[in-house]
Structure formats: structure tokens, C-alpha cells
Design a protein around this motif. Structure first.
Motif, PDB file in Angstrom:
ATOM      1  N   SER A 100     -20.852  12.506 125.970  1.00  0.00           N
ATOM      2  CA  SER A 100     -20.051  11.429 125.391  1.00  0.00           C
ATOM      3  C   SER A 100     -20.193  11.440 123.871  1.00  0.00           C
ATOM      4  CB  SER A 100     -20.511  10.087 125.956  1.00  0.00           C
ATOM      5  OG  SER A 100     -20.386  10.065 127.354  1.00  0.00           O
ATOM      6  N   PRO A 101     -19.259  10.770 123.202  1.00  0.00           N
ATOM      7  CA  PRO A 101     -19.371  10.700 121.728  1.00  0.00           C
ATOM      8  C   PRO A 101     -20.693  10.048 121.317  1.00  0.00           C
ATOM      9  CG  PRO A 101     -17.209   9.968 122.472  1.00  0.00           C
ATOM     10  CD  PRO A 101     -18.027  10.143 123.702  1.00  0.00           C
ATOM     11  N   GLU A 102     -21.278  10.618 120.292  1.00  0.00           N
ATOM     12  CA  GLU A 102     -22.546  10.073 119.824  1.00  0.00           C
ATOM     13  C   GLU A 102     -22.353   8.708 119.191  1.00  0.00           C
ATOM     14  OE1 GLU A 102     -24.618  12.679 117.285  1.00  0.00           O
ATOM     15  OE2 GLU A 102     -24.823  14.306 118.767  1.00  0.00           O
ATOM     16  N   ASP A 103     -23.369   7.866 119.376  1.00  0.00           N
ATOM     17  CA  ASP A 103     -23.344   6.513 118.823  1.00  0.00           C
ATOM     18  C   ASP A 103     -24.709   6.268 118.197  1.00  0.00           C
ATOM     19  OD1 ASP A 103     -23.226   3.866 118.177  1.00  0.00           O
ATOM     20  OD2 ASP A 103     -22.452   3.188 120.122  1.00  0.00           O
ATOM     21  N   PRO A 104     -24.787   6.150 116.863  1.00  0.00           N
ATOM     22  CA  PRO A 104     -26.107   5.979 116.223  1.00  0.00           C
ATOM     23  C   PRO A 104     -26.781   4.667 116.605  1.00  0.00           C
ATOM     24  CG  PRO A 104     -24.322   5.651 114.646  1.00  0.00           C
ATOM     25  CD  PRO A 104     -23.680   6.188 115.869  1.00  0.00           C
ATOM     26  N   ASN A 105     -26.008   3.706 117.117  1.00  0.00           N
ATOM     27  CA  ASN A 105     -26.596   2.428 117.508  1.00  0.00           C
ATOM     28  C   ASN A 105     -27.032   2.404 118.970  1.00  0.00           C
ATOM     29  OD1 ASN A 105     -26.094   1.301 114.934  1.00  0.00           O
ATOM     30  ND2 ASN A 105     -23.958   0.928 115.519  1.00  0.00           N
ATOM     31  N   ARG A 106     -26.956   3.553 119.632  1.00  0.00           N
ATOM     32  CA  ARG A 106     -27.332   3.637 121.051  1.00  0.00           C
ATOM     33  C   ARG A 106     -28.436   4.669 121.206  1.00  0.00           C
ATOM     34  NH1 ARG A 106     -22.661   5.855 123.793  1.00  0.00           N
ATOM     35  NH2 ARG A 106     -23.593   7.876 123.305  1.00  0.00           N
ATOM     36  N   LYS A 107     -29.445   4.315 121.986  1.00  0.00           N
ATOM     37  CA  LYS A 107     -30.577   5.205 122.208  1.00  0.00           C
ATOM     38  C   LYS A 107     -30.971   5.154 123.677  1.00  0.00           C
ATOM     39  CE  LYS A 107     -35.160   6.250 120.291  1.00  0.00           C
ATOM     40  NZ  LYS A 107     -36.200   5.792 119.340  1.00  0.00           N
ATOM     41  N   VAL A 108     -31.087   6.333 124.300  1.00  0.00           N
ATOM     42  CA  VAL A 108     -31.437   6.424 125.714  1.00  0.00           C
ATOM     43  C   VAL A 108     -32.924   6.727 125.837  1.00  0.00           C
ATOM     44  CG1 VAL A 108     -31.022   7.598 127.907  1.00  0.00           C
ATOM     45  CG2 VAL A 108     -29.120   7.208 126.299  1.00  0.00           C
ATOM     46  N   GLU A 109     -33.631   5.865 126.521  1.00  0.00           N
ATOM     47  CA  GLU A 109     -35.067   6.047 126.776  1.00  0.00           C
ATOM     48  C   GLU A 109     -35.312   6.021 128.291  1.00  0.00           C
ATOM     49  OE1 GLU A 109     -37.594   6.666 124.878  1.00  0.00           O
ATOM     50  OE2 GLU A 109     -36.750   6.419 122.863  1.00  0.00           O
ATOM     51  N   GLY A 110     -35.083   7.133 128.963  1.00  0.00           N
ATOM     52  CA  GLY A 110     -35.336   7.209 130.405  1.00  0.00           C
ATOM     53  C   GLY A 110     -34.420   6.286 131.171  1.00  0.00           C
ATOM     54  N   ASP A 111     -34.977   5.235 131.735  1.00  0.00           N
ATOM     55  CA  ASP A 111     -34.181   4.323 132.558  1.00  0.00           C
ATOM     56  C   ASP A 111     -33.620   3.167 131.748  1.00  0.00           C
ATOM     57  OD1 ASP A 111     -36.424   2.875 132.003  1.00  0.00           O
ATOM     58  OD2 ASP A 111     -37.082   2.616 134.077  1.00  0.00           O
ATOM     59  N   THR A 112     -33.675   3.263 130.434  1.00  0.00           N
ATOM     60  CA  THR A 112     -33.221   2.170 129.568  1.00  0.00           C
ATOM     61  C   THR A 112     -32.336   2.719 128.461  1.00  0.00           C
ATOM     62  OG1 THR A 112     -35.291   0.984 129.975  1.00  0.00           O
ATOM     63  CG2 THR A 112     -33.960   0.244 128.116  1.00  0.00           C
ATOM     64  N   ILE A 113     -31.232   1.998 128.176  1.00  0.00           N
ATOM     65  CA  ILE A 113     -30.389   2.274 127.002  1.00  0.00           C
ATOM     66  C   ILE A 113     -30.557   1.112 126.044  1.00  0.00           C
ATOM     67  CG2 ILE A 113     -28.059   2.688 126.146  1.00  0.00           C
ATOM     68  CD1 ILE A 113     -27.296   3.850 128.774  1.00  0.00           C
ATOM     69  N   ILE A 114     -30.911   1.436 124.814  1.00  0.00           N
ATOM     70  CA  ILE A 114     -31.175   0.434 123.782  1.00  0.00           C
ATOM     71  C   ILE A 114     -29.988   0.417 122.823  1.00  0.00           C
ATOM     72  CG2 ILE A 114     -32.775  -0.328 122.003  1.00  0.00           C
ATOM     73  CD1 ILE A 114     -34.892   1.475 123.386  1.00  0.00           C
TER      74      ILE A 114
END
Length: 1137
Positions: free
Chosen positions: A398-412
Motif C-alpha cells: 500500500s502507499p506509504e504513510d509517514p503517520n502510520r507505523k505497524v508494530e506486529g499486531d498493532t498499527i499506530i
């Protein structure tokens, strides 16, 4: 190290985000608001993952979704785009994604495959599960010819079914030509694979119609196998056959089958393994053969079978556990035995788990530049892999989003931007399955709106809680503040409480709290406000209550009920009789503050209640009316009441119900109370329990109920005579399951070995479980050391063993109930200890202080608590007398033990032997046993008083001298220095034992002789007489019963003349005991003493018949002889004793 720092930073960030996420915006259900709000798609309905279709009907694949604007739909088949427009057989329903496939003229298998639906609008795309479409199949049985089966009686046998493979698999059963199921038993039974097993065959098993049937549930078709013929031959029949073929008279010597020990057919060998998925059904099968028929039993090595989930079926050969959990893993033992042997098969069960949700991601509505989290947590065995997608595309593509971060089972999400709304898919998968969940991020910018209607008026009774609503919506979430009247300060603190949803609560409303309240909703985009009003009213109170009345018939009765209420509220007065409406009778007159009953009758007796209602509150009071006769009445018969009737359940709620009934006849004895009972047909069918009781004046009861119970109620009436019979049961009322509202009791923790902790509790009943799937979450942690709890979930058992624990360490333990609907309340914490071990250290600084010759005091230094390794019970002092310090005394090594409970540091040793050498040591002990002994010390006791001389006797006694001899004491208790002799003149005693004196014995003998001579003389005088004819004798004698002996001279009345005192002619004075006869044979002696032998006299007469009852006289004489001493002697002797 860098990765570790990153994880720590992420964890801290998650905590901060979680704090903010607690205020995530919820979209209200108000359609006026929803109409104008954009929303990404949400799947609302879809077909099951595994979709088996009927080839005779059209295929319908469901896919429904909502969103704003309404989403459009597309499908993929086997991973590629499915172009619906190019297939005339496939249509999509309007405003829906549901596909309808017309299979007329087509084969349904053409459309088998994996389908997935996508719902899309300008704010994102949601996807359905992968829907696997498969056609149900019920193939025909292959044609075959079954040869007849001939077997010897007693052998094992398997009749194979082998049905054709269907989708779903068929249901197997065996029947005969008449479509009757074949009887099964522990000897003959059907296995899970459909085959028919015989542990041993009998002659009666011979038949020609063993038919296996297969029913295919999806198409509801039944197919049958060709019949199987079975002939069972016993050894006698085989002998005849062999004799005919080989001219042998007896080929087999014995006509009975040979017995065999049990053997496992399914599963084979001594062990096997089985894997089952969590939540599914575990079926363990144990099929054996043998003669006699083996019996099968089940056990679990590491625990008990879970209650309510376990059943043993098919004559003990099938163990079934439903809704399997991880606690059901372990070793299961199947034991088969007959009188020859017992065999064991071990089945090792492992429990795997397809992914299941711990926390599904939730939709987020955020304002620009806000933060948020999408959390997707799942568990399984093995642990599932979490992957993310956005709008149906893997997130890495998907398009990158600098305000989105994937940490395993969590999206921040940090500082989301307008236009970044999307639907995210979380996929949790392992080798046993997958889970898919959609959750959207909807970025909105909305000014605040107050949803609570304007100018609402809230009314509340004084001293009650008041709640003023301020429901709002906006993005960012508006902040709510409250103001009163024209005040500029916000309402905070006592007596106000502001809830998160904006509601203002006043703990205890008073009159001064009345007025106008303003709620203000404010965010960065704007402000909105709303006005509401609070009115605090005075409570309603009954000032004068109705009083108890006793009235005669045909009199008038008045009940008063004076009430005070808030003047702004409109009151309503209601009167009830026995909690029901007043009779429709003009004799009942209701006034504003009274009730009048004219011409009272017996039917008017009862309880009358006045109720004053307002729109906000009410008050009530009751009084009883008793009606009596004016004149005396006949005697009244009192009996127990009739059972209540017409039970009715009303006001049905999840945890309560109202029960009403009609009382039966009281039989002249007022009903004191009604007893309400219930039975639970789900857990304890047929057992009635007391639920509550209500006064006899009531016919309605409000019943509080427990979840997951199938209630049936009945009512009994009680008066002074006794209980009535039960009423007819009410209709059944089923309460819904719920999470447990209590935890098991009796929780305790203790060790059985030095390295374990046994956690025990009292299992909860089915009624306490509140729902199916009862399990226990057992938790423990080391007290004052661990912060986190270690936990394990176990089946419905009563204990759990924790191994590998340090010795005698305090642990906090708690047990929480869990069922399929949630967890119980926070359980109470109980402190226990792991197992004890023997103490490690002996007491130090042991000393002894000898206090006197028989008492010593021992002192020691208590051992350190850590070395006790258990609960300190106390100290034991082992001591023994090694020997006496006197050289002539032998050694004494009899060990003694004194126990001193508690943490003592000294103790007394009483009862010591003087002048002795003692040895002793000290040991600490706990519940497990004793620790090592301290060093053995010794001490000596000083000299003490010696024991008494071992003997004392007199020798060489003369008139003026005597010699004394004695022996030394057994216990010298020191050095003997001499003996003290004490004596005094003896004073003769006047109390002489006469019975031992010679002269007394002689006197007694003389007295006895004289008494005997007197008795003999008396006896002779009674029987005196001479020679006379028998006729004269008959005339002289009358019936002895009328001739009593005179007590004073021992003579009969007929011989009381003067001649009675003269000796009879020809007789002699008798000697002791025996009267001898002289030459005259017919003297009177023959009639008296020894004449009982029935001799004849000279003239041939039978004299014995005139002597009375000879046997009686012989008995009397013999009795006189056997009593020695005589009664006179006896009296004389007793007077001297």
C-alpha cells in the motif's frame, strides 16, 4: 541493543496512545447525524467460509455492506477477478453484493471455487472471508457381491462397511431386511468408521441380513450396501464336518471355544496419539476383542474428566469431550479386562488451536492530527501470524504513510490527516485456519453538536441522585463543561460529578440545587451549548397510617390514611385489598384520605393498603381487618390450607420475574406465609429447592433469578396446622447464560512435596456456573516478590498442582471462574506456602543449668527461619540417663523426648533421677519432620533422697528380742551414709476376727449338730404310726391338701392328740439324713421318708400311695440336707463380721 531500545520506546508510546484511545469517538445512532457523515464500508453479512451447496438449488453467495456513500461490490474467484457481466447465469442483487447463480441446465460443480467479496466507496474497501463453494455429493455404492462369511464360534470378527466418500461424510448405521437397527452391546458394536465389530461371535449371530446403510445429510438420501451373510459354527458342527470328510470320530477334543485375553483392535498396540483442535469434539475410541467379552474403562493420567463436557458412550468404548480446551491435553488410559488378563492402551492427546480472537480491531473515528491505535490480537496453537492489509491490499504494497507505523499486531497512527480514511484488514492465521476482521479509520472534522433536547426539565425527589444529560458529537471529541444559572464558574467537585459521556450527577439533590443548568460542548472547530432545568421536589409521606381493625359482622369500618406531598405534584390515592384491587362493591367508599367499608362480611377480612402515588415517588401503608361473629359459633375445625392455584409469571426480565397466585381455602386457620420453591430442569431436574417465602397477606412475589437456569416454580401455603400440598408447577422460565458472578470457595494453597504447590478449591455447581463451559483460571505469584500473576486455565476440576517451586515459600493464590460468556469477578487472594522440607540446621549455643537433683533447664539459640524450610512447630529435646554415678547401679539408656511448641529458646527437663549422668541434644522440627541434632552434651544431677529399703523382715523372734533384716534401696541416689530405724510398742487390737478363732468354730459346729437333731425328731414325729390294716389307714387319712402342717410343732393336724408324742410301735429314732427300718416292714416309715420307692408291705398293700407325693418329699428332704450352714448359723455368723 538497538532493537531493544526501539521496543521499549514503542511500548511507552503504546501506553500513551492507549490513554488517548480511551476517549475514541463513537458515532451516534441519530439518523439525522449519520445522514451527513461520511463512513468507510463495513461488511454486515457474508456466507460461511465453508459453503456446501445443494446441486438441485440455485447458488446464493451473500455479501452485504453499509457505508456513506453506499458501497459498490466486486468479486474474485480463485484469486482472480470474477466478471459477472460475462456470465448470464450469474446476477447480483440490487444495492447488494449478493450473487445468485442459476444452475438450471448447468452443473453446479462448474461454480465450485474460492470466492471473496469487496465492498468499496471513496473512503475505503472492506473484504469478506474466503468463501469456499463446494457441491454436496452422495455417490452410489459400488456394485459388489459379498461372499458368505463362515467363522468358528468364539473368534473375533469385523464386518466392513466402507461407504462411498460423500460431502459432507455420510452417517452410518446397520439394519436388517425389515429396516430395524441391529442390536448392539458391549460384544457387538459399530465403530466410528462404520464397521461392525464382534469381540467374539456366538451361534445366535448367524443371519443373512447384515446391511450397512449410509445417509447423506445434505441431500437427505440413503444408500445401502449389499447384505452380508454370517454363519457361526460351533466346534461340534466342525467335528461332524471333519468326521464326514476324513472319517474321524472326533477331530476336536473339546466342544467349547478357547478363552482369550483382551487384545486392542482400534487403536492397535500399547500406545497411540491423537490431535484435536480447540473448541472441537474429542472422540477417543477403544475397541477390543477377547473371550469372555472384555470390559472397557477410561481414566486420565494427569487429572479428572471435565464435568458437563464428558460422556462415555457405545458401551464404554467411546470417550467424548465436547468444546475441547487446552486443559484437556494429556495421557488418556483405556483399560480392557476379562477374567484372563487386563491390558492398557495409552492415548496421548495434544490440543492445537485454530486462531481465535483475543481482541478484534475496532473502528476509529479521529479528528485531524489526533492519534489512535488499531489492535488485532489473536491466539492459537501454534501462535498465529498477524498480517495487515489496507483496502484489501497487503499493507507492505500500500502507499506509504509517514503517520502510520505497524508494530506486529498493532498499527499506530500519529497525527492523522484529512483524506487518510481507509479500511484495514487484520488476518490471523496458522496451519489450522485463519481469522479476518475489517476495521476502518474515519478521519472527520465536525463542529460540536449537543444531542440532548433543549430546555428539558428534570424533576427529582429531595435527597435522591439527579442526572442531567449532555449528549454531544463532534470531531475532535468535544469537552463538556457545566454552569448553573448566571454563574461564571464551572460546576466541579462536591456535590457534582461529571461523567465521561458529559452527564452531570448531583449526589444528594437539595432544594437549593433547583435552577437552570447550561452545558457547553467545545472543540477546536467550534462551540455549542444547551440549557436544561432541575426541579427538586419534596418527598411524599404518609402521616397517619391505617390501623389494625377487629369488627363484628354488619358493622362499619373506617381506615384513615393522611398524606403529605409536594404541592406541585399531583397525588393519586389508591386502595388495595390483599395486594389486589378493591372489590367492585358499593359498600366500599373511598375518600381523599380514608376508606369506609359498610356492612362488613367475612369476605371483607384481609389486608388493606393505601398507596399515595405522584409522578416521581410513592408511599404506602397497610393494616389488617379481622371479621368476627357477634354470637358464639360452633367449634371450628382447623386444617392445613389448600394449595394455591393459577400460578402466573409476569414482568419477565433477564434476572427477575414476578410470580402471582390465588390462595387456596385457609380452613379456618389464617395463612402465615407462602413458601416458593423452584426446580432447575437443566441442572437438577426433579429436585425442589426453597427460593423465598412471603407473608400470608401477599399473593405476589418478586423473584431474583440466576442466569442459565430453567426455572419452574410452585407455591405452598403454611398456617398453624401445617403446610399445604404443593401447587401445580408454573410454566418454565429460562434465564439466559451470563458470565459467572462468583468464584469458587474454599481456595487454599499448600505443598505436598518440598518443591510443589497444591491449589485446591471447592468446585462450583451448575447453578453457580451461570453458563456452559465452566472452567477455572488458577493464578499464583510469590508473595512480596512477583508483581505479575502466573495463570493457567483448567477444566471443571477441584485442584491444580504447580511443580518446581522453591521450598516453603509464601505464595498468593486465587481462582477465578470462567465460562463461555465471560469471566467471574475479581477473586479473593489467599496466601499459601509451597511444600516443606526437613530443617537444615541444628540449634546452636546449647547449654544446661541443673536446678536440683530432679530438674534441669536447657537453653539453645533458635535456628534462623530460612533454615527451618517449613512452618516452625517447635523444638524437641532428646535426653537419656546414661548411668548412675553410683558404681553399683547399672547403665540406663532409655531415651526420652520433651517437645516445646513454638519458637522457644529454653525448656525444663523434670523428673530426672538424682546422682546420674544424663546426655541430651536439641532438634528443631516442622510439619515435615525433625532437623539434625545438636551436639550431644552431658550433665550430672546432684545427690538426692535415697529410695526405700528393698525389703524388711523379722527373724529370730523371742519373748524379749527379735532380729530385723533389710536390703539396700534400689535407687541409692548418692552415697549411702547410714540407715535410721524407727519403732514403737504395738497396742493389741480389741477387734478380733472371731471367725478365725478355734473355739468359735467348735461352737458353731455344735449348734449346727443340735439343729440337725431337732429337724430329724420333727420329721419322725410327723411320720409316726404302727401296724394297722390298710382300711384303717384309709379311714384315718384325708386329703393331704386339707391337712396343713402346724408351724409350731411340725405335725399334721390329724395327729395332734396325746399319742402323737409317743414313739410309734416298731419304730426307732432316725439318725442323720437316713431313717433305717427294723424287722417290722409295715411301719409308718414306709409312708414317709424313704418309702417313695413304692415297696409293698407284708399284706401286699401298696403303702407308697398313702405317703403323699413322694417326689415332692424327696426334694424337700434333699434340700434340707444341701443347705449348710443352716439359716440359724448364717444369722449368727453375719452378726460377728
Amino acid at each position: 541493543m538497538e532493537r531493544a531500545r526501539t521496543r521499549v520506546g514503542a511500548a511507552v508510546f503504546l501506553m500513551l496512545i492507549l490513554g488517548r484511545l480511551g476517549n475514541a469517538l463513537e458515532v451516534p445512532l441519530d439518523p439525522n447525524i449519520l445522514e451527513g457523515l461520511p463512513q468507510p464500508p463495513t461488511i454486515t453479512q457474508q456466507s460461511p467460509k465453508d459453503y456446501i451447496i445443494d446441486p438441485r438449488e440455485n447458488i446464493v453467495i451473500h455479501c452485504e455492506a453499509k457505508g456513506k456513500p453506499h458501497p459498490s461490490f466486486s468479486w474474485t474467484r480463485n484469486g482472480t477477478h470474477f466478471d459477472i457481466d460475462h456470465d448470464p447465469k450469474v446476477t447480483m442483487r440490487p444495492h447488494s453484493g449478493t450473487l445468485v447463480v442459476d444452475i438450471s441446465g448447468e452443473k453446479a460443480e462448474t461454480y465450485e471455487g474460492i470466492y471473496q467479496c469487496t465492498a468499496r466507496n471513496e473512503h475505503g474497501a472492506a473484504v469478506s472471508n474466503n468463501i469456499v463453494i463446494r457441491q454436496s455429493r452422495s455417490p452410489l455404492w459400488s456394485k459388489e457381491r459379498n461372499e458368505p462369511i463362515r467363522v468358528q464360534e468364539g473368534v473375533s470378527l469385523v464386518l466392513q462397511c466402507r461407504p462411498p466418500a460423500g460431502l459432507p461424510p455420510p452417517i452410518i448405521f446397520w439394519m436388517d431386511f425389515n429396516f430395524q437397527r441391529l442390536p448392539q452391546s458391549s460384544r457387538v458394536f459399530q465403530a466410528l468408521n462404520g464397521d461392525l465389530y464382534f469381540s467374539n461371535v456366538l451361534k445366535k449371530d448367524s443371519r443373512n441380513d447384515y446391511i450397512c446403510y449410509a445417509r447423506f445429510p445434505h441431500t437427505q438420501t440413503i444408500q445401502q450396501k449389499q447384505p452380508i451373510t454370517l454363519s457361526v459354527l460351533n466346534l461340534d458342527a466342525i467335528n461332524e464336518t471333519v468326521a464326514a470328510l476324513f472319517n474321524e470320530t472326533d477331530f476336536f477334543s473339546d466342544g467349547s471355544a478357547e478363552e482369550r485375553k483382551p487384545t486392542f483392535l482400534i487403536p492397535s498396540g500399547s500406545s497411540s496419539s491423537k490431535m484435536v483442535l480447540r473448541g472441537q469434539v474429542l472422540e477417543l475410541e477403544c475397541i477390543t476383542e477377547g473371550l469372555p467379552t472384555p470390559e472397557v474403562s477410561w481414566s486420565k493420567l494427569s487429572g479428572e474428566f471435565p464435568d458437563n463436557r464428558t460422556s462415555i458412550l457405545h458401551f464404554q468404548k467411546l470417550l467424548r469431550i465436547v468444546n475441547v480446551s487446552e486443559a484437556d491435553a494429556g495421557e488418556y488410559h483405556c483399560t480392557a479386562h476379562n477374567r484372563l488378563a487386563s491390558v492398557l492402551h495409552t492415548i496421548r492427546v495434544t490440543v492445537k488451536a485454530a486462531p481465535y480472537w483475543i481482541s478484534t480491531p475496532r473502528n476509529l473515528v479521529l479528528a485531524p492530527r489526533e492519534k489512535g491505535l488499531l489492535i488485532c490480537r489473536a491466539s492459537g496453537t501454534p501462535k498465529p501470524t498477524i498480517t495487515w492489509a489496507m483496502n484489501g491490499i497487503p499493507i507492505e504494497n500500500s502507499p506509504e504513510d509517514p503517520n502510520r507505523k505497524v508494530e506486529g499486531d498493532t498499527i499506530i497512527f500519529e497525527e492523522v490527516q484529512t483524506g487518510s480514511s481507509a479500511v484495514y484488514q487484520c488476518n490471523a492465521s496458522n496451519e489450522y485456519g485463519y481469522l479476518l476482521s475489517n476495521a476502518f479509520i474515519n478521519v472527520l472534522s465536525e463542529t460540536p453538536r449537543v444531542l440532548t433536547p433543549a430546555n428539558m426539565v428534570y424533576q427529582v425527589i429531595r435527597n435522591n441522585h439527579a442526572f442531567l444529560d449532555c449528549s454531544s458529537f463532534g470531531s475532535p471529541i468535544p469537552k463538556i463543561t457545566w454552569f448553573k444559572d448566571s454563574q461564571s464558574s464551572t460546576l466541579e467537585g462536591d456535590p457534582y460529578l461529571l461523567h465521561e459521556n458529559g452527564t452531570l450527577e448531583i449526589y444528594v439533590a437539595q432544594a437549593l440545587n433547583s435552577g437552570q443548568y447550561t452545558c457547553v460542548a467545545r472543540n477546536t472547530l467550534g462551540i455549542a451549548e444547551n440549557h436544561v432545568y432541575l426541579e427538586v421536589k419534596e418527598p411524599t409521606r404518609i402521616l397517619k397510617q391505617p390501623e389494625y381493625k377487629v369488627s363484628q359482622r354488619n358493622r362499619n369500618v373506617v381506615f384513615e390514611c393522611k398524606v403529605k406531598h409536594d404541592p406541585t405534584l399531583i397525588p393519586t390515592m389508591t386502595w388495595l385489598k390483599d395486594n389486589g384491587e378493591l372489590p367492585d362493591d358499593e359498600r366500599f367508599l373511598v375518600d381523599s384520605d380514608s376508606l369506609t367499608i359498610t356492612d362488613v362480611t367475612e369476605n371483607d377480612a384481609g389486608t388493606y393498603t393505601c398507596i399515595m402515588n405522584t409522578t416521581l415517588d410513592q408511599d404506602s401503608a397497610s393494616a389488617e381487618l379481622t371479621v368476627v361473629e357477634a354470637t358464639p359459633t360452633p367449634a371450628v375445625i382447623y386444617e392445613q390450607p389448600d394449595p394455591p392455584t393459577d400460578l402466573e409469571l409476569t414482568d419477565l426480565k433477564p434476572k427477575s420475574v414476578q410470580l402471582t397466585w390465588i390462595p387456596g381455602d385457609e380452613h379456618n386457620s389464617p395463612i402465615h406465609k407462602f413458601v416458593i420453591q423452584y426446580t432447575d430442569s437443566l441442572h437438577q431436574h426433579g429436585h425442589w429447592h426453597n427460593l423465598t417465602d412471603v407473608p400470608g397477606s401477599k399473593t405476589t412475589a418478586f423473584l431474583k433469578l440466576s442466569p442459565y437456569v430453567h426455572y419452574t416454580f410452585r407455591v405452598l401455603a403454611l398456617n398453624a396446622v401445617g403446610l399445604s400440598n404443593p401447587s401445580k408447577p408454573s410454566h418454565m422460565y429460562k434465564t439466559n447464560p451470563a458470565a459467572p458472578d462468583e468464584n469458587p470457595s474454599g481456595v487454599e494453597g499448600f505443598g505436598t512435596e518440598h518443591d510443589n504447590l497444591m491449589i485446591l478449591w471447592k468446585p462450583m455447581s451448575g447453578l453457580q456456573a451461570n453458563g456452559p463451559g465452566l472452567q477455572y483460571k488458577v493464578m499464583w505469584r510469590q508473595k512480596d516478590v512477583d508483581k505479575d500473576w502466573t495463570s493457567v486455565t483448567v477444566a471443571n476440576v477441584s485442584k491444580f498442582m504447580v511443580s518446581g517451586m522453591p521450598t516453603f515459600t509464601p505464595y498468593e493464590v486465587k481462582v477465578q471462574a470462567i465460562n463461555d460468556y465471560g469471566i467471574g469477578p475479581e477473586p479473593a487472594v489467599v496466601t499459601g506456602h509451597s511444600g516443606e522440607d526437613l530443617p537444615l540446621q541444628a540449634p546452636d549455643s546449647v547449654q544446661v543449668l541443673v536446678l536440683n537433683s530432679t530438674l534441669a533447664e536447657v537453653h539453645w539459640e533458635p535456628v534462623p527461619p530460612k533454615t527451618v524450610r517449613g512452618l516452625l512447630k517447635g523444638y524437641k529435646v532428646y535426653y537419656w540417663r546414661e548411668r548412675s554415678l553410683h558404681k553399683h547401679n547399672p547403665h540406663h539408656v532409655k531415651q526420652q523426648v520433651l517437645t516445646f511448641s513454638g519458637n522457644k529458646s529454653h525448656g525444663m527437663l523434670p523428673g530426672l533421677q538424682p546422682y546420674s549422668l544424663y546426655l541430651f541434644n536439641v532438634r528443631v522440627y516442622n510439619s515435615k519432620g525433625e532437623g539434625p541434632a545438636s551436639s550431644t552434651l552431658q550433665f550430672e544431677t546432684p545427690e538426692g533422697v535415697p529410695g526405700r529399703p528393698s525389703f524388711l523382715r523379722i527373724t529370730n523372734s523371742n519373748l524379749d528380742s527379735l532380729t530385723l533384716e533389710w536390703g539396700p534401696p534400689n535407687d541409692h541416689n548418692g552415697h549411702l551414709t547410714g540407715y535410721t530405724l524407727k519403732y514403737q510398742p504395738a497396742v493389741p487390737s480389741r477387734q478380733v476376727d472371731i471367725a478365725t478363732q478355734g473355739w468359735f468354730i467348735g461352737l458353731m459346729c455344735a449348734i449346727a449338730l443340735l439343729i440337725l437333731i431337732l429337724l430329724i425328731i420333727c420329721f419322725i414325729k410327723r411320720n409316726k404310726g404302727g401296724k394297722y390294716p390298710v382300711k384303717e389307714k384309709e379311714d384315718a387319712h384325708t386329703d393331704p391338701e386339707f391337712q396343713p402342717m402346724k408351724e409350731d410343732d411340725c405335725t399334721f393336724g390329724e395327729y395332734s392328740d396325746t399319742e402323737d408324742h409317743k414313739p410309734l410301735k416298731g419304730s426307732r429314732t432316725p439318725s442323720y439324713r437316713t431313717v433305717h427300718r427294723d424287722n417290722s416292714d409295715d411301719s409308718l416309715v414306709d409312708y414317709g421318708g424313704d418309702g417313695g420307692d413304692g415297696q409293698f408291705n407284708e399284706d401286699g398293700s401298696f403303702i407308697g400311695q398313702y405317703s403323699g407325693n413322694s417326689s415332692t418329699r424327696e426334694t424337700a428332704v434333699g434340700h434340707e440336707h444341701s443347705e449348710a450352714p443352716s439359716p440359724v448359723n448364717t444369722t449368727a455368723m453375719n452378726s460377728f463380721v
